[in-house]
Design a protein around this motif. Structure first.
Motif, PDB file in Angstrom:
ATOM      1  N   ALA A   1      71.321 104.107 -56.256  1.00  0.00           N
ATOM      2  CA  ALA A   1      70.680 103.344 -57.329  1.00  0.00           C
ATOM      3  C   ALA A   1      69.240 102.971 -56.975  1.00  0.00           C
ATOM      4  O   ALA A   1      68.983 102.477 -55.882  1.00  0.00           O
ATOM      5  N   ARG A   2      68.338 103.208 -57.928  1.00  0.00           N
ATOM      6  CA  ARG A   2      66.934 102.819 -57.719  1.00  0.00           C
ATOM      7  C   ARG A   2      66.842 101.322 -57.438  1.00  0.00           C
ATOM      8  O   ARG A   2      66.081 100.885 -56.578  1.00  0.00           O
ATOM      9  N   GLU A   3      67.647 100.549 -58.166  1.00  0.00           N
ATOM     10  CA  GLU A   3      67.660  99.093 -58.027  1.00  0.00           C
ATOM     11  C   GLU A   3      67.891  98.664 -56.578  1.00  0.00           C
ATOM     12  O   GLU A   3      67.327  97.687 -56.101  1.00  0.00           O
ATOM     13  N   LEU A   4      68.736  99.409 -55.883  1.00  0.00           N
ATOM     14  CA  LEU A   4      69.062  99.121 -54.486  1.00  0.00           C
ATOM     15  C   LEU A   4      67.811  99.228 -53.612  1.00  0.00           C
ATOM     16  O   LEU A   4      67.554  98.374 -52.768  1.00  0.00           O
ATOM     17  N   LEU A   5      67.028 100.261 -53.838  1.00  0.00           N
ATOM     18  CA  LEU A   5      65.815 100.456 -53.044  1.00  0.00           C
ATOM     19  C   LEU A   5      64.749  99.427 -53.428  1.00  0.00           C
ATOM     20  O   LEU A   5      64.076  98.872 -52.569  1.00  0.00           O
ATOM     21  N   VAL A   6      64.625  99.144 -54.725  1.00  0.00           N
ATOM     22  CA  VAL A   6      63.658  98.139 -55.188  1.00  0.00           C
ATOM     23  C   VAL A   6      63.966  96.797 -54.540  1.00  0.00           C
ATOM     24  O   VAL A   6      63.090  96.131 -53.985  1.00  0.00           O
ATOM     25  N   GLU A   7      65.232  96.397 -54.577  1.00  0.00           N
ATOM     26  CA  GLU A   7      65.616  95.107 -53.998  1.00  0.00           C
ATOM     27  C   GLU A   7      65.510  95.131 -52.478  1.00  0.00           C
ATOM     28  O   GLU A   7      65.079  94.163 -51.858  1.00  0.00           O
ATOM     29  N   GLY A   8      65.884  96.262 -51.878  1.00  0.00           N
ATOM     30  CA  GLY A   8      65.906  96.387 -50.418  1.00  0.00           C
ATOM     31  C   GLY A   8      64.543  96.283 -49.756  1.00  0.00           C
ATOM     32  O   GLY A   8      64.437  96.025 -48.560  1.00  0.00           O
ATOM     33  N   VAL A   9      63.471  96.495 -50.531  1.00  0.00           N
ATOM     34  CA  VAL A   9      62.124  96.329 -49.995  1.00  0.00           C
ATOM     35  C   VAL A   9      61.874  94.846 -49.691  1.00  0.00           C
ATOM     36  O   VAL A   9      61.120  94.503 -48.796  1.00  0.00           O
ATOM     37  N   PHE A  10      62.549  93.961 -50.447  1.00  0.00           N
ATOM     38  CA  PHE A  10      62.317  92.520 -50.321  1.00  0.00           C
ATOM     39  C   PHE A  10      63.397  91.766 -49.563  1.00  0.00           C
ATOM     40  O   PHE A  10      63.125  90.779 -48.902  1.00  0.00           O
ATOM     41  N   ARG A  11      64.664  92.205 -49.712  1.00  0.00           N
ATOM     42  CA  ARG A  11      65.762  91.453 -49.097  1.00  0.00           C
ATOM     43  C   ARG A  11      66.936  92.410 -48.839  1.00  0.00           C
ATOM     44  O   ARG A  11      67.055  93.429 -49.500  1.00  0.00           O
ATOM     45  N   PRO A  12      67.796  92.047 -47.894  1.00  0.00           N
ATOM     46  CA  PRO A  12      68.951  92.907 -47.603  1.00  0.00           C
ATOM     47  C   PRO A  12      69.837  93.062 -48.838  1.00  0.00           C
ATOM     48  O   PRO A  12      70.081  92.089 -49.555  1.00  0.00           O
ATOM     49  N   CYS A  13      70.274  94.272 -49.096  1.00  0.00           N
ATOM     50  CA  CYS A  13      71.180  94.488 -50.217  1.00  0.00           C
ATOM     51  C   CYS A  13      72.015  95.739 -49.980  1.00  0.00           C
ATOM     52  O   CYS A  13      71.757  96.513 -49.068  1.00  0.00           O
ATOM     53  N   GLY A  14      73.004  95.904 -50.845  1.00  0.00           N
ATOM     54  CA  GLY A  14      73.876  97.069 -50.752  1.00  0.00           C
ATOM     55  C   GLY A  14      75.088  96.774 -49.903  1.00  0.00           C
ATOM     56  O   GLY A  14      75.132  95.817 -49.138  1.00  0.00           O
ATOM     57  N   GLN A  15      76.081  97.619 -50.085  1.00  0.00           N
ATOM     58  CA  GLN A  15      77.294  97.523 -49.282  1.00  0.00           C
ATOM     59  C   GLN A  15      77.928  98.894 -49.289  1.00  0.00           C
ATOM     60  O   GLN A  15      77.569  99.735 -50.080  1.00  0.00           O
ATOM     61  N   GLY A  16      78.858  99.099 -48.397  1.00  0.00           N
ATOM     62  CA  GLY A  16      79.508 100.407 -48.375  1.00  0.00           C
ATOM     63  C   GLY A  16      78.601 101.493 -47.828  1.00  0.00           C
ATOM     64  O   GLY A  16      78.020 101.336 -46.759  1.00  0.00           O
ATOM     65  N   ASP A  17      78.438 102.578 -48.602  1.00  0.00           N
ATOM     66  CA  ASP A  17      77.754 103.775 -48.113  1.00  0.00           C
ATOM     67  C   ASP A  17      76.253 103.626 -47.929  1.00  0.00           C
ATOM     68  O   ASP A  17      75.648 104.337 -47.131  1.00  0.00           O
ATOM     69  N   VAL A  18      75.634 102.745 -48.712  1.00  0.00           N
ATOM     70  CA  VAL A  18      74.181 102.593 -48.637  1.00  0.00           C
ATOM     71  C   VAL A  18      73.809 101.116 -48.537  1.00  0.00           C
ATOM     72  O   VAL A  18      74.177 100.324 -49.390  1.00  0.00           O
ATOM     73  N   ARG A  19      73.107 100.780 -47.461  1.00  0.00           N
ATOM     74  CA  ARG A  19      72.576  99.422 -47.319  1.00  0.00           C
ATOM     75  C   ARG A  19      71.091  99.534 -47.005  1.00  0.00           C
ATOM     76  O   ARG A  19      70.671 100.432 -46.267  1.00  0.00           O
ATOM     77  N   VAL A  20      70.311  98.618 -47.577  1.00  0.00           N
ATOM     78  CA  VAL A  20      68.858  98.680 -47.422  1.00  0.00           C
ATOM     79  C   VAL A  20      68.346  97.274 -47.103  1.00  0.00           C
ATOM     80  O   VAL A  20      68.813  96.310 -47.697  1.00  0.00           O
ATOM     81  N   TRP A  21      67.404  97.176 -46.168  1.00  0.00           N
ATOM     82  CA  TRP A  21      66.819  95.871 -45.875  1.00  0.00           C
ATOM     83  C   TRP A  21      65.435  96.040 -45.242  1.00  0.00           C
ATOM     84  O   TRP A  21      65.153  97.031 -44.597  1.00  0.00           O
ATOM     85  N   PRO A  22      64.575  95.016 -45.461  1.00  0.00           N
ATOM     86  CA  PRO A  22      63.230  95.057 -44.883  1.00  0.00           C
ATOM     87  C   PRO A  22      63.223  94.464 -43.484  1.00  0.00           C
ATOM     88  O   PRO A  22      64.038  93.602 -43.176  1.00  0.00           O
ATOM     89  N   THR A  23      62.310  94.934 -42.651  1.00  0.00           N
ATOM     90  CA  THR A  23      62.146  94.345 -41.322  1.00  0.00           C
ATOM     91  C   THR A  23      60.776  94.729 -40.789  1.00  0.00           C
ATOM     92  O   THR A  23      60.015  95.427 -41.453  1.00  0.00           O
ATOM     93  N   LYS A  24      60.484  94.256 -39.591  1.00  0.00           N
ATOM     94  CA  LYS A  24      59.241  94.662 -38.926  1.00  0.00           C
ATOM     95  C   LYS A  24      59.611  95.356 -37.617  1.00  0.00           C
ATOM     96  O   LYS A  24      60.514  94.935 -36.922  1.00  0.00           O
ATOM     97  N   VAL A  25      58.907  96.448 -37.331  1.00  0.00           N
ATOM     98  CA  VAL A  25      59.107  97.159 -36.072  1.00  0.00           C
ATOM     99  C   VAL A  25      57.726  97.324 -35.454  1.00  0.00           C
ATOM    100  O   VAL A  25      56.839  97.928 -36.071  1.00  0.00           O
ATOM    101  N   ASP A  26      57.538  96.781 -34.278  1.00  0.00           N
ATOM    102  CA  ASP A  26      56.232  96.829 -33.609  1.00  0.00           C
ATOM    103  C   ASP A  26      55.113  96.366 -34.545  1.00  0.00           C
ATOM    104  O   ASP A  26      54.050  96.993 -34.627  1.00  0.00           O
ATOM    105  N   GLY A  27      55.379  95.299 -35.296  1.00  0.00           N
ATOM    106  CA  GLY A  27      54.355  94.748 -36.170  1.00  0.00           C
ATOM    107  C   GLY A  27      54.157  95.495 -37.488  1.00  0.00           C
ATOM    108  O   GLY A  27      53.342  95.105 -38.316  1.00  0.00           O
ATOM    109  N   ARG A  28      54.894  96.598 -37.693  1.00  0.00           N
ATOM    110  CA  ARG A  28      54.778  97.356 -38.949  1.00  0.00           C
ATOM    111  C   ARG A  28      55.913  96.947 -39.883  1.00  0.00           C
ATOM    112  O   ARG A  28      57.037  96.760 -39.445  1.00  0.00           O
TER     113      ARG A  28
END
Length: 137
Positions: free
Chosen positions: A55-82
């Motif tokens: 779902a597009r909605e999953l990726l849209v939301e996942g840019v801002f906050r953890p979301c999804g369950q099961g097969d696809v989960r998406v969440w934002p974070t920082k890695v080495d300041g990126r």
């Protein structure tokens, strides 16, 4: 019916361990005739590309906050300041954790949201027209 495709090629990273990741060429693809879904193809230049659709909605939301369950989960974070978006994908063939640059994903998502604004997906499918026809009978 004509449809529009919004694509972007980018390099994701397949996270193998907290210390190690490898680059994975990928293509993000969105089609206005399939307005609720985003398509991600990994290893685009290989003999056996891997396709995921969710779902597009999953990726849209996942840019801002953890979301999804099961097969696809998406969440934002920082890695080495990126700023990155992590996607955890599970299938019978195995699990993968992929890291994508937030700025590139967001810019592409913005283009998909301009092509089909949120809440108008049903109109793309002509569902209203089909329902009107059914109810008129």
């Amino acid at each position: 019916m004509d449809y529009k495709v919004v694509e972007r090629e980018l390099e994701l990273r397949l996270v193998l361990s907290p210390e190690r990741s490898v680059p994975v060429p990928a293509r993000l693809s969105y089609r206005t005739d399939d307005p609720y879904a985003v398509h991600v193809t990994f290893h685009i230049n290989s003999e056996h590309p891997v396709h995921w659709t969710f779902a597009r909605e999953l990726l849209v939301e996942g840019v801002f906050r953890p979301c999804g369950q099961g097969d696809v989960r998406v969440w934002p974070t920082k890695v080495d300041g990126r700023s990155v978006v992590l996607m955890a994908l599970s299938s019978p063939d195995g699990d993968a954790l992929l890291e994508a640059p937030t700025a590139q994903v967001s810019a592409w998502l913005e283009r998909t949201l301009r092509a089909v604004p949120p809440g108008t997906e049903g109109e793309q499918l002509g569902m209203d027209h089909v329902l009107d026809q059914l109810l008129a009978q």
